[in-house]
Structure formats: structure tokens, C-alpha cells
Design a protein around this motif. Structure first.
Motif, PDB file in Angstrom:
ATOM      1  N   ASP A 155       0.810  -1.216   0.000  1.00  0.00           N
ATOM      2  CA  ASP A 155       0.000   0.000   0.000  1.00  0.00           C
ATOM      3  C   ASP A 155       0.843   1.265   0.000  1.00  0.00           C
ATOM      4  OD1 ASP A 155      -2.359  -1.380  -0.102  1.00  0.00           O
ATOM      5  OD2 ASP A 155      -2.780  -1.263   2.051  1.00  0.00           O
ATOM      6  N   ARG A 156       2.041   1.191   0.564  1.00  0.00           N
ATOM      7  CA  ARG A 156       2.915   2.370   0.552  1.00  0.00           C
ATOM      8  C   ARG A 156       3.344   2.707  -0.873  1.00  0.00           C
ATOM      9  NH1 ARG A 156       7.709   0.399   4.078  1.00  0.00           N
ATOM     10  NH2 ARG A 156       7.251  -1.427   2.779  1.00  0.00           N
ATOM     11  N   VAL A 157       3.681   1.676  -1.628  1.00  0.00           N
ATOM     12  CA  VAL A 157       4.096   1.877  -3.018  1.00  0.00           C
ATOM     13  C   VAL A 157       2.925   2.399  -3.842  1.00  0.00           C
ATOM     14  CG1 VAL A 157       4.880   0.717  -5.117  1.00  0.00           C
ATOM     15  CG2 VAL A 157       5.900   0.120  -2.910  1.00  0.00           C
ATOM     16  N   PHE A 158       1.774   1.782  -3.685  1.00  0.00           N
ATOM     17  CA  PHE A 158       0.589   2.211  -4.440  1.00  0.00           C
ATOM     18  C   PHE A 158       0.251   3.668  -4.133  1.00  0.00           C
ATOM     19  CE2 PHE A 158      -4.111   2.616  -4.724  1.00  0.00           C
ATOM     20  CZ  PHE A 158      -4.230   2.493  -6.110  1.00  0.00           C
ATOM     21  N   ALA A 159       0.310   4.041  -2.864  1.00  0.00           N
ATOM     22  CA  ALA A 159      -0.014   5.417  -2.479  1.00  0.00           C
ATOM     23  C   ALA A 159       0.948   6.412  -3.126  1.00  0.00           C
ATOM     24  CB  ALA A 159       0.012   5.553  -0.955  1.00  0.00           C
ATOM     25  N   LEU A 160       2.236   6.078  -3.150  1.00  0.00           N
ATOM     26  CA  LEU A 160       3.213   6.980  -3.766  1.00  0.00           C
ATOM     27  C   LEU A 160       2.953   7.146  -5.257  1.00  0.00           C
ATOM     28  CD1 LEU A 160       6.688   6.079  -2.174  1.00  0.00           C
ATOM     29  CD2 LEU A 160       5.261   8.086  -1.748  1.00  0.00           C
ATOM     30  N   LEU A 161       2.709   6.028  -5.942  1.00  0.00           N
ATOM     31  CA  LEU A 161       2.472   6.088  -7.380  1.00  0.00           C
ATOM     32  C   LEU A 161       1.196   6.860  -7.694  1.00  0.00           C
ATOM     33  CD1 LEU A 161       3.397   2.404  -8.352  1.00  0.00           C
ATOM     34  CD2 LEU A 161       4.808   4.445  -8.602  1.00  0.00           C
ATOM     35  N   LEU A 162       0.160   6.646  -6.889  1.00  0.00           N
ATOM     36  CA  LEU A 162      -1.115   7.334  -7.126  1.00  0.00           C
ATOM     37  C   LEU A 162      -0.985   8.826  -6.824  1.00  0.00           C
ATOM     38  CD1 LEU A 162      -3.960   6.616  -8.049  1.00  0.00           C
ATOM     39  CD2 LEU A 162      -4.631   6.432  -5.653  1.00  0.00           C
ATOM     40  N   ASN A 163      -0.292   9.172  -5.756  1.00  0.00           N
ATOM     41  CA  ASN A 163      -0.106  10.589  -5.422  1.00  0.00           C
ATOM     42  C   ASN A 163       0.727  11.301  -6.480  1.00  0.00           C
ATOM     43  OD1 ASN A 163      -1.596  10.396  -3.072  1.00  0.00           O
ATOM     44  ND2 ASN A 163       0.185  10.018  -1.760  1.00  0.00           N
ATOM     45  N   ALA A 164       1.720  10.608  -7.025  1.00  0.00           N
ATOM     46  CA  ALA A 164       2.530  11.207  -8.090  1.00  0.00           C
ATOM     47  C   ALA A 164       1.665  11.475  -9.313  1.00  0.00           C
ATOM     48  CB  ALA A 164       3.685  10.277  -8.454  1.00  0.00           C
ATOM     49  N   PHE A 165       0.771  10.555  -9.622  1.00  0.00           N
ATOM     50  CA  PHE A 165      -0.141  10.751 -10.752  1.00  0.00           C
ATOM     51  C   PHE A 165      -1.079  11.922 -10.493  1.00  0.00           C
ATOM     52  CE2 PHE A 165      -4.276   9.936 -12.757  1.00  0.00           C
ATOM     53  CZ  PHE A 165      -3.894   9.908 -14.091  1.00  0.00           C
ATOM     54  N   ARG A 166      -1.602  11.997  -9.293  1.00  0.00           N
ATOM     55  CA  ARG A 166      -2.556  13.064  -8.957  1.00  0.00           C
ATOM     56  C   ARG A 166      -1.900  14.440  -8.928  1.00  0.00           C
ATOM     57  NH1 ARG A 166      -5.700   9.614  -4.307  1.00  0.00           N
ATOM     58  NH2 ARG A 166      -7.626   9.199  -5.479  1.00  0.00           N
ATOM     59  N   SER A 167      -0.582  14.471  -8.806  1.00  0.00           N
ATOM     60  CA  SER A 167       0.109  15.762  -8.805  1.00  0.00           C
ATOM     61  C   SER A 167       0.021  16.444 -10.165  1.00  0.00           C
ATOM     62  CB  SER A 167       1.581  15.561  -8.440  1.00  0.00           C
ATOM     63  OG  SER A 167       2.292  14.966  -9.526  1.00  0.00           O
ATOM     64  N   GLU A 168      -0.319  15.660 -11.198  1.00  0.00           N
ATOM     65  CA  GLU A 168      -0.475  16.133 -12.574  1.00  0.00           C
ATOM     66  C   GLU A 168       0.828  16.669 -13.163  1.00  0.00           C
ATOM     67  OE1 GLU A 168      -3.909  18.179 -13.735  1.00  0.00           O
ATOM     68  OE2 GLU A 168      -5.250  17.030 -12.435  1.00  0.00           O
ATOM     69  N   ASP A 169       1.925  16.306 -12.577  1.00  0.00           N
ATOM     70  CA  ASP A 169       3.232  16.630 -13.141  1.00  0.00           C
ATOM     71  C   ASP A 169       3.659  15.456 -14.010  1.00  0.00           C
ATOM     72  OD1 ASP A 169       5.753  17.648 -13.655  1.00  0.00           O
ATOM     73  OD2 ASP A 169       6.596  16.797 -11.819  1.00  0.00           O
ATOM     74  N   ASP A 170       3.693  15.648 -15.311  1.00  0.00           N
ATOM     75  CA  ASP A 170       4.022  14.590 -16.270  1.00  0.00           C
ATOM     76  C   ASP A 170       3.027  13.431 -16.176  1.00  0.00           C
ATOM     77  OD1 ASP A 170       5.176  12.999 -18.184  1.00  0.00           O
ATOM     78  OD2 ASP A 170       7.202  13.135 -17.359  1.00  0.00           O
ATOM     79  N   LEU A 171       1.789  13.720 -16.546  1.00  0.00           N
ATOM     80  CA  LEU A 171       0.728  12.707 -16.506  1.00  0.00           C
ATOM     81  C   LEU A 171       1.077  11.425 -17.259  1.00  0.00           C
ATOM     82  CD1 LEU A 171      -2.741  14.515 -16.845  1.00  0.00           C
ATOM     83  CD2 LEU A 171      -1.958  13.051 -14.978  1.00  0.00           C
ATOM     84  N   PRO A 172       1.587  11.525 -18.489  1.00  0.00           N
ATOM     85  CA  PRO A 172       1.885  10.284 -19.220  1.00  0.00           C
ATOM     86  C   PRO A 172       2.860   9.379 -18.484  1.00  0.00           C
ATOM     87  CG  PRO A 172       1.904  12.152 -20.727  1.00  0.00           C
ATOM     88  CD  PRO A 172       1.835  12.713 -19.333  1.00  0.00           C
ATOM     89  N   MET A 173       3.933   9.948 -17.926  1.00  0.00           N
ATOM     90  CA  MET A 173       4.924   9.146 -17.229  1.00  0.00           C
ATOM     91  C   MET A 173       4.332   8.477 -16.000  1.00  0.00           C
ATOM     92  SD  MET A 173       8.003   8.037 -17.159  1.00  0.00           S
ATOM     93  CE  MET A 173       8.959   9.140 -18.220  1.00  0.00           C
ATOM     94  N   HIS A 174       3.605   9.247 -15.206  1.00  0.00           N
ATOM     95  CA  HIS A 174       3.053   8.691 -13.978  1.00  0.00           C
ATOM     96  C   HIS A 174       1.904   7.727 -14.260  1.00  0.00           C
ATOM     97  CE1 HIS A 174       4.937  12.373 -11.863  1.00  0.00           C
ATOM     98  NE2 HIS A 174       5.753  11.327 -11.796  1.00  0.00           N
ATOM     99  N   ALA A 175       1.217   7.901 -15.368  1.00  0.00           N
ATOM    100  CA  ALA A 175       0.207   6.918 -15.776  1.00  0.00           C
ATOM    101  C   ALA A 175       0.885   5.606 -16.150  1.00  0.00           C
ATOM    102  CB  ALA A 175      -0.608   7.449 -16.955  1.00  0.00           C
ATOM    103  N   SER A 176       2.053   5.704 -16.798  1.00  0.00           N
ATOM    104  CA  SER A 176       2.780   4.484 -17.189  1.00  0.00           C
ATOM    105  C   SER A 176       3.263   3.730 -15.958  1.00  0.00           C
ATOM    106  CB  SER A 176       3.955   4.829 -18.106  1.00  0.00           C
ATOM    107  OG  SER A 176       5.030   5.410 -17.390  1.00  0.00           O
ATOM    108  N   TYR A 177       3.602   4.449 -14.880  1.00  0.00           N
ATOM    109  CA  TYR A 177       4.006   3.776 -13.642  1.00  0.00           C
ATOM    110  C   TYR A 177       2.838   2.971 -13.068  1.00  0.00           C
ATOM    111  CZ  TYR A 177       8.134   6.875 -13.577  1.00  0.00           C
ATOM    112  OH  TYR A 177       9.296   7.541 -13.886  1.00  0.00           O
ATOM    113  N   LEU A 178       1.646   3.573 -13.076  1.00  0.00           N
ATOM    114  CA  LEU A 178       0.465   2.863 -12.565  1.00  0.00           C
ATOM    115  C   LEU A 178       0.164   1.637 -13.428  1.00  0.00           C
ATOM    116  CD1 LEU A 178      -1.859   5.879 -11.659  1.00  0.00           C
ATOM    117  CD2 LEU A 178      -0.775   4.282 -10.062  1.00  0.00           C
ATOM    118  N   ALA A 179       0.344   1.777 -14.735  1.00  0.00           N
ATOM    119  CA  ALA A 179       0.114   0.639 -15.636  1.00  0.00           C
ATOM    120  C   ALA A 179       1.106  -0.477 -15.334  1.00  0.00           C
ATOM    121  CB  ALA A 179       0.239   1.088 -17.095  1.00  0.00           C
ATOM    122  N   ALA A 180       2.375  -0.111 -15.117  1.00  0.00           N
ATOM    123  CA  ALA A 180       3.403  -1.114 -14.840  1.00  0.00           C
ATOM    124  C   ALA A 180       3.153  -1.805 -13.503  1.00  0.00           C
ATOM    125  CB  ALA A 180       4.790  -0.462 -14.842  1.00  0.00           C
ATOM    126  N   TYR A 181       2.679  -1.052 -12.522  1.00  0.00           N
ATOM    127  CA  TYR A 181       2.447  -1.626 -11.191  1.00  0.00           C
ATOM    128  C   TYR A 181       1.280  -2.618 -11.209  1.00  0.00           C
ATOM    129  CZ  TYR A 181       2.261  -1.866  -6.092  1.00  0.00           C
ATOM    130  OH  TYR A 181       2.276  -2.307  -4.789  1.00  0.00           O
TER     131      TYR A 181
END
Length: 279
Positions: free
Chosen positions: A188-214
Motif C-alpha cells: 500500500d505504501r508503493v501504491f499510495a506513492l504512485l497514485l499521489n505522483a499521478f494526482r500531482s499532474e506533473d508529467d501525466l503520461p509518465m506517472h500513468a505508465s508507472y500505474l500501468a506497470a504496477y
């Protein structure tokens, strides 16, 4: 004693020896093959050379390195860089197959070329992970850090705790997220970090790819909410759609990106050149 004796040996430039043999072979057989055939043949000739007895070395190139002890092998690699003698693939393959513990001692700032090669040879061996994280904290070339991250991604579960710790300390946070996104164990710690990074809207494509990989389906509602916004561009839409589908979701609302500058650029680049008209 053996390592000391080896230290005074002249280094073997097996690649230079092969080039000399190849020059003769090309001279005698140049007309037999076309360029494409030569491209396929030369690697085969190099492989055969590895099993060819070389009088100067008193052995075949493969055998020469196979007989060395682990420490000798690493010392020889270092001397190749110190004396500016090309490193043959035969030495690299022997190091890669053994991964001697002495190789880890090379995973430190210094000669960038030697360090890069050492990272590639050490690979994703967990024994090297402490040294790898040390490199990520060091002042070294970003390309070397990327190479280190690639190895840590291959062993992400083993690297996770150290990556989480460095992220909390603010060290190379994007690289830490990239490594953590390759974890197979759910945390859950990893998921929370990846989701928060995505929600920051800084480089959406990159952070979306992290969620896809996870691969955690819990990210789907946030991804679907974001992809449905009218203010996202075509590049963001494309990566978001991929992430949604990678997590087992689907997005079907028709979207018109005909006026999007990214869409226009990609369409223009992918357009086939017009055939010249014959008059």
C-alpha cells in the motif's frame, strides 16, 4: 601469488588480433559476400575466434580468461582501462557468467566508462544493490543512474525498501518511482506513492505508465476520471488509455483531437510521402 604474477603480464588485445585476421579474410573473400551477408558473418567469425588457439596468449581467448581466478579477472578489466587496451567480449562474458564479488568494488564514482560496464556486467544481482543505491545518491552522470535504475527495476521487490527510504529523503524521486512501479508484491505504501505522483499532474503520461506497470486495479477510477477530462492533450490521452486497458478497464467515449498540436504533429510525421507524379 598467481594474481601478482598476472599483474605484470601484458594485456591481450584479442579484438585487435581478430581485426588483423578479419582484414586478411576480407581481402581473400571480399567478393564472395554482399554487405548484408558480411554483417551476419562477422559476428560468427568473432565467436569462432573465441575458440581459436592464439600463440601469443598460449590459449584460446575464452580459455585465457576461464583460467583466471575471480580477483585476477577483475584486476585485468581495470588494467584494460588504465592501459587503454580494448576490452574484448570474451573477458566481458566471463565476468558476466561469474559475477565475482570483486566486481562490486568497481561500482563507485570514477571512470564513467568502467563504471557503466561494471553495472552492465553485475546486472540485477541483489549483492550489488547497496552499491547501486550509493551510486544513485552520488554526483555522477544521469545516464549511469538510468543504467543503475534499470538493474534495480529487474529486482524491484528486493530493492523496494531502500527505494522507499530514498524517496522519503527526496533522493532521485522519479527514479525511485520508476523502480517501485516494477514491484510485483503489493504494498500500500508503493501504491499510495504512485497514485499521489499521478494526482500531482506533473508529467501525466509518465506517472500513468508507472500505474500501468504496477498493475493495481485500484488506480482505475482515478485514471478513468482523468482521461475523461476535456483539458488533456493527445499524448496524455494515449498514455492514459493504455494504462486503463493495462489494468483491465475500458474507455469508449469518442474524442476529437483534430485540433490538438501533438495530434497534428504525430499525424504529419506518420504520413507517407507522396509518390512523385509521372508526367
Amino acid at each position: 601469488m598467481r594474481a601478482k604474477e598476472n599483474a605484470v603480464k601484458k594485456l591481450m588485445d584479442f579484438d585487435g588480433m581478430f581485426d588483423e585476421k578479419l582484414a586478411v579474410y576480407l581481402r581473400d573473400n571480399g567478393s564472395k559476400y554482399n554487405e548484408k551477408q558480411w554483417e551476419n558473418l562477422i559476428p560468427k567469425l568473432y565467436k569462432e575466434f573465441g575458440d581459436t588457439f592464439v600463440k601469443k596468449a598460449g590459449d584460446t581467448p575464452k580459455g585465457y580468461y576461464r583460467k583466471m581466478e575471480d580477483g585476477e579477472l577483475v584486476e585485468t578489466l581495470v588494467r584494460h582501462f588504465e592501459e587503454d587496451v580494448p576490452v574484448s567480449d570474451f573477458l566481458c562474458r566471463e565476468l558476466e557468467s561469474r559475477r565475482p564479488k570483486e566486481l562490486i568494488s568497481l561500482l563507485k564514482p570514477g571512470n564513467d566508462a568502467l563504471l557503466t560496464l561494471a553495472v552492465n556486467l553485475e546486472g540485477d544481482d541483489p549483492a550489488a544493490f547497496d552499491a547501486y543505491f550509493g551510486l544513485l545518491e552520488a554526483d555522477i552522470d544521469s545516464e549511469i543512474k538510468d543504467a543503475v535504475a534499470e538493474q534495480l527495476k529487474a529486482g524491484a521487490d528486493e530493492a523496494a525498501e531502500r527505494a522507499l527510504a530514498l524517496y522519503e529523503r527526496g533522493v532521485e524521486r522519479e527514479l525511485m518511482l520508476e523502480i517501485l512501479s516494477r514491484c510485483k508484491r503489493r504494498d500500500d505504501r508503493v501504491f499510495a506513492l504512485l497514485l499521489n505522483a499521478f494526482r500531482s499532474e506533473d508529467d501525466l503520461p509518465m506517472h500513468a505508465s508507472y500505474l500501468a506497470a504496477y498493475g493495481d486495479e485500484r488506480a482505475l477510477p482515478v485514471l478513468l476520471e482523468t482521461i475523461d477530462r476535456d483539458d488533456i492533450n493527445f499524448l496524455e490521452f494515449r498514455e492514459l488509455k493504455y494504462a486503463v486497458e493495462a489494468l483491465g478497464g475500458e474507455y469508449t467515449r469518442p474524442r476529437d483531437f483534430s485540433e490538438d498540436p501533438y495530434y497534428k504533429e504525430i499525424t504529419e510525421q506518420s504520413r507517407l510521402p507522396e509518390e512523385p507524379s509521372s508526367k
